[in-house]
Design a protein around this motif. Sequence first.
Motif, PDB file in Angstrom:
ATOM      1  N   UNK A  38       0.836  -1.206   0.000  1.00  0.00           N
ATOM      2  CA  UNK A  38       0.000   0.000   0.000  1.00  0.00           C
ATOM      3  C   UNK A  38       0.869   1.252   0.000  1.00  0.00           C
ATOM      4  N   UNK A  39       1.946   1.235   0.798  1.00  0.00           N
ATOM      5  CA  UNK A  39       2.837   2.393   0.871  1.00  0.00           C
ATOM      6  C   UNK A  39       3.568   2.603  -0.458  1.00  0.00           C
ATOM      7  N   UNK A  40       4.032   1.499  -1.058  1.00  0.00           N
ATOM      8  CA  UNK A  40       4.739   1.609  -2.341  1.00  0.00           C
ATOM      9  C   UNK A  40       3.819   2.178  -3.411  1.00  0.00           C
ATOM     10  N   UNK A  41       2.578   1.716  -3.428  1.00  0.00           N
ATOM     11  CA  UNK A  41       1.608   2.232  -4.397  1.00  0.00           C
ATOM     12  C   UNK A  41       1.317   3.706  -4.123  1.00  0.00           C
ATOM     13  N   UNK A  42       1.180   4.055  -2.859  1.00  0.00           N
ATOM     14  CA  UNK A  42       0.899   5.443  -2.464  1.00  0.00           C
ATOM     15  C   UNK A  42       2.010   6.381  -2.918  1.00  0.00           C
ATOM     16  N   UNK A  43       3.247   5.945  -2.749  1.00  0.00           N
ATOM     17  CA  UNK A  43       4.391   6.785  -3.090  1.00  0.00           C
ATOM     18  C   UNK A  43       4.707   6.783  -4.583  1.00  0.00           C
ATOM     19  N   UNK A  44       3.955   6.032  -5.358  1.00  0.00           N
ATOM     20  CA  UNK A  44       4.203   5.989  -6.795  1.00  0.00           C
ATOM     21  C   UNK A  44       3.428   7.074  -7.547  1.00  0.00           C
ATOM     22  N   UNK A 143      14.434  22.719 -12.638  1.00  0.00           N
ATOM     23  CA  UNK A 143      13.008  22.481 -12.408  1.00  0.00           C
ATOM     24  C   UNK A 143      12.577  21.120 -12.963  1.00  0.00           C
ATOM     25  N   UNK A 144      13.338  20.611 -13.933  1.00  0.00           N
ATOM     26  CA  UNK A 144      12.958  19.357 -14.597  1.00  0.00           C
ATOM     27  C   UNK A 144      13.463  18.117 -13.869  1.00  0.00           C
ATOM     28  N   UNK A 145      14.338  18.304 -12.890  1.00  0.00           N
ATOM     29  CA  UNK A 145      14.920  17.148 -12.187  1.00  0.00           C
ATOM     30  C   UNK A 145      13.833  16.332 -11.490  1.00  0.00           C
ATOM     31  N   UNK A 146      12.949  17.010 -10.778  1.00  0.00           N
ATOM     32  CA  UNK A 146      11.905  16.296 -10.036  1.00  0.00           C
ATOM     33  C   UNK A 146      10.955  15.515 -10.951  1.00  0.00           C
ATOM     34  N   UNK A 152      11.063   8.074 -13.822  1.00  0.00           N
ATOM     35  CA  UNK A 152      11.882   6.858 -13.659  1.00  0.00           C
ATOM     36  C   UNK A 152      11.393   6.059 -12.462  1.00  0.00           C
ATOM     37  N   UNK A 153      11.119   6.754 -11.359  1.00  0.00           N
ATOM     38  CA  UNK A 153      10.652   6.098 -10.134  1.00  0.00           C
ATOM     39  C   UNK A 153       9.310   5.395 -10.364  1.00  0.00           C
ATOM     40  N   UNK A 154       8.370   6.077 -11.018  1.00  0.00           N
ATOM     41  CA  UNK A 154       7.039   5.516 -11.225  1.00  0.00           C
ATOM     42  C   UNK A 154       7.073   4.288 -12.127  1.00  0.00           C
ATOM     43  N   UNK A 155       7.880   4.355 -13.178  1.00  0.00           N
ATOM     44  CA  UNK A 155       7.985   3.211 -14.087  1.00  0.00           C
ATOM     45  C   UNK A 155       8.680   2.038 -13.377  1.00  0.00           C
ATOM     46  N   UNK A 165       0.917   3.720 -11.933  1.00  0.00           N
ATOM     47  CA  UNK A 165       0.016   4.728 -11.357  1.00  0.00           C
ATOM     48  C   UNK A 165      -0.811   5.479 -12.385  1.00  0.00           C
ATOM     49  N   UNK A 166      -0.264   5.648 -13.607  1.00  0.00           N
ATOM     50  CA  UNK A 166      -0.975   6.420 -14.625  1.00  0.00           C
ATOM     51  C   UNK A 166      -0.934   5.666 -15.956  1.00  0.00           C
ATOM     52  N   UNK A 167      -2.002   5.751 -16.748  1.00  0.00           N
ATOM     53  CA  UNK A 167      -2.043   5.024 -18.026  1.00  0.00           C
ATOM     54  C   UNK A 167      -0.945   5.422 -18.993  1.00  0.00           C
TER      55      UNK A 167
END
Length: 220
Positions: A38-44, A143-146, A152-155, A165-167
């Motif tokens: 749940x936490x991993x999904x939340x932070x994604x 500004x683009x770093x985040x 990369x993190x989400x994938x 998390x997103x289509x």
Amino acid sequence: MKLRTFFRISGASAAWTTLVAKYIVEATSGEHANHFAALLDYLSYFTHLSVFLVALAFSTVLLGPEDGLRKFFEKPATRAAIALYIIAVAVVHHLLLADLQVRAGWSAATNTMLHTVIPILYVIDWLVYAPKRRMTYRAIPFWLIYPAAYGVWAVGTGYIAGAYPYPFLDLNKLGLPGVGISMAGFVALFSIGAALFITIGKIVPPPVATMYSNTRVERR
């Protein structure tokens, strides 16, 4: 208490409360195998991470003026970048994602807070209280770093968890080239948005408190 301090404390309370409530809703939904999942999904989600930045930006008003964290979040470029991120959260949600899932109860309430109320509060704070003039276009790559790191993190977390998390970041449906195009497109949009915010910062009058302070300095 100054109005700016009251506004930011109120914004911080709203942001932190919503983040906690949203996690409780997700963790107790029965959709995850355990709390770690749940936490991993939340932070994604870009939404949750961006609201966390908003919560920090609001909360630093409680720190001393010489505190390093407060100095970082008081920088014009930092506050403007967070405004860009949270506006992106609201715009993408309302244009692309709002109709993909029907929500009710606490899920609907926290969703509204995350994607509508908190973005509005932060944009008001940026327009009214944040210094804006000392921003340059050379800062745009920072500004683009985040958003790039988030992609990369989400994938990566999506690949591990088997759900994205997103289509527009779904490797299973779009493949690596498709996700790459999505990420490149969003980086381009963030670049345009950063340039727009910097331009607005050069046009919008400085905060009333800053104007008053400058007037006092000139009179001395």
